[in-house]
Design an enzyme around this catalytic site. Structure first.
Site: not given
Lengths: 363, 234
Positions: B83, B85-87, B234
């Site tokens: 999760g 990793w997406h921001g 992303f």
């Protein structure tokens, strides 16, 4: 370690690709051709798309012209109202059309003021509420912010420039993209629907020609009045244009002046003046112009933005030259068919009159 | 729907462009809205990322080799990091955490029910499980798309109110519903197949028409306002 690539080609299905692709391309050409023919029959013709790429190209050109530049800033009124060829001939300057319809003037003016390469004349289409707080998605702000990046010039075009060049060339040839429409919109509204006939043409120099003889009057005019009024107007289906006229007049009678502390606070005026000074300090000049408005649109603006509380305050405090169409007999009598914009037939005469009123004649 | 079409669409573009140059990329999406449960969903959604998370996070953390408790912990940690990793936003952590939680619950349920009930053998149960998975996944996109907690709470409270004013015009709502139903049906029908296999089954005339429709749709949707793909951030 996973390998996500392979040089072998197993996933493309083994189909009779040659006849499939040939057939598909023929069907595609037939579809586009049919759309183009239908649009032509309805009176549409290809136009330049007033895209951001075109704006950025003009913005970049403004940097290269130095004192010879005559940069036009503002919204649709000045974009539709001026003939750039006449401007060029009468002023001896090189016009650059940077007006963007429906946008406030400040973002572009700010960008020009902060750009050391801008040393020419800036003609600003002044519109009262355009000095107010910026709301929502603002193309002028987006374009001007991105123009900083496009200041970096490459000797070799990058993919975005090539893509933009090719797509613009393609779209200029097709009616499906007329006025910047998406072909889907053209299909649904212009072919299957009863959209307004094409009355607006964008030229490669970004100026626009509006032919109001092509639209259904007075319905078109009333729509513009309602838009300027910004209120919902509902009438029974059997109501006549006279009923609508009476209703709109009564609504306009009730309008109160807008709060000048929001749209033209002292702080905002001082900030505007600081931008003007920046251009003047580099040898440039700024001219504010109030473009003509007519009929009920003019009434709405006079009630919302009374001159003593808006325009006259700007005139009193600015070092820029100012031109209000009401103050010059040669500008006063132009009639905007939709209440807000000039017809293309008036462009040449109006441009010449404006050049004289603003003192921009070739010396 | 937007995330699915946006992301799987441009993954397909990348696969197609790579094929033009002779490179074969694997699928990144395999009809994810026809997933039977959440582990199945993650085998079908953003496959390149979930394979990476599995190989470089879940397995090195110990995977399922160190007992039930550590397996559940590893699942949850993998999804939380996935999760993130997406921001850098708590919304993405929440989204990843929820998916981790679903995987933990599913794993526990499967262990309890294993051998006694298999949805594949029961058509109604299969459809129900697929629809249930889709609904939960769709609702879990709310934290993914909401920019912050207040926005999240506004959307959730809006969903729970019956008197909430209609946000969409009737026609837009109808088109949205049809698009959702068509997507789920399409994913369901092609669940164990692929676009290539399906295309190969049809005759040349149909194949030609499909390619022509694709070309025409590209043309119809070109131009106008430009808007970046949501997933490009992303």
């Amino acid at each position: 370690m996973h390998s996500f690539t392979s040089s072998s080609n197993q996933r493309l299905p083994h189909l009779a690709w040659r006849p499939i692709l040939l057939g598909a391309v023929l069907m595609f050409i037939a579809f586009v051709g049919a759309m183009e023919l239908r649009l032509a029959a309805k009176g549409f013709h290809p136009t330049v798309v007033d895209s951001e790429a075109l704006w950025q190209a003009e913005r970049a050109r403004a940097r290269t012209l130095g004192k010879r530049a005559l940069i036009i800033v503002g919204a649709s009124r000045i974009q539709l109202g001026l003939n750039l060829e006449v401007l060029r001939r009468l002023t001896g300057l090189e016009p650059v059309q940077l007006a963007i319809d429906g946008t406030p003037l400040l973002p572009v003016l700010e960008g020009l003021a902060h750009d050391p390469a801008i040393r020419g004349t800036v003609l600003v289409d002044y519109y009262n509420h355009m000095l107010g707080p910026e709301e929502g998605h603002n193309r002028a702000r987006v374009y001007e912010t991105r123009s900083d990046r496009s200041a970096i010039t490459y000797s070799f075009p990058d993919y975005a420039q090539v893509e933009s060049y090719l797509s613009q060339r393609w779209r200029r040839m097709l009616r499906s993209y007329a006025d910047g429409a998406r072909p889907l919109t053209a299909l649904l509204i212009r072919i299957f629907g009863n959209d307004t006939p094409q009355y607006l043409v964008t030229l490669p120099d970004r100026s626009r020609l509006a032919d109001y003889r092509r639209v259904a009057m007075p319905a078109f005019y009333y729509r513009r009045v309602i838009r300027s009024l910004g209120e919902e107007v509902q009438l029974p289906p059997q109501a006549t244009h006279e009923d609508l006229q009476r209703l709109l007049e009564s609504r306009i009678q009730r309008l109160q002046p807008d709060d000048e502390t929001i749209f033209m606070s002292q702080q905002r005026l001082e900030y505007l003046e600081s931008l003007i000074r920046m251009i003047q300090d580099r040898g440039g000049q700024v001219v504010f112009v109030v473009m003509p408005a007519s009929g009920m649109v003019r009434d709405i603006e006079q009630r919302r933005y009374p001159r003593p509380r808006f325009w006259d305050r700007l005139v009193a405090q600015t070092s820029a030259r100012t031109v209000h169409f009401e103050d010059f007999p040669a500008l006063r009598d132009f009639v905007c068919p939709d209440g807000s914009h000039l017809d293309y037939r008036d462009q040449v005469r109006f441009t010449a009159a404006l050049v004289a009123a603003a003192g921009l004649e070739r010396r | 729907m937007v995330v699915q079409y946006d992301f799987s669409g441009y993954s397909l573009c990348a696969i197609g462009i790579a094929l033009c140059f002779g490179f074969e990329f694997p699928d990144n999406f395999r009809h994810p809205y026809a997933a039977r449960g959440f582990s199945d969903f993650w085998r079908r959604w953003h496959i390149s990322l979930s394979a990476w998370l599995r190989d470089y996070l879940y397995v090195p953390l110990g995977g399922n080799r160190s007992g039930a408790w550590f397996t559940q912990r590893n699942l949850l940690l993998t999804m939380l990091i996935g999760g993130l990793w997406h921001g850098a936003s708590w919304m993405f952590v929440l989204w990843g955490g929820l998916h981790g939680l679903y995987l933990v619950i599913e794993r526990a349920l499967r262990k309890t029910l294993d051998g006694r009930w298999t949805p594949r053998r029961n058509g109604y149960a299969d459809a129900l499980l697929t629809l249930g998975t889709f609904l939960v996944v769709a609702l879990t996109w709310i934290p993914f798309r909401a920019p912050d907690w207040p926005a999240l709470s506004r959307i959730v409270s809006g969903l729970l109110r019956w008197d909430f004013p209609m946000q969409l015009e009737a026609m837009t709502a109808l088109v949205s519903l049809i698009a959702i139903a068509a997507t789920v049906q399409w994913h369901f029908a092609l669940r164990d197949s692929s676009l290539e296999t399906e295309l190969g089954r049809w005759g040349t005339v149909t194949q030609t028409m499909i390619v022509a429709i694709c070309l025409i749709m590209i043309f119809l949707c070109s131009g106008g306002d430009e808007r970046a793909f949501i997933y490009f951030q992303f």
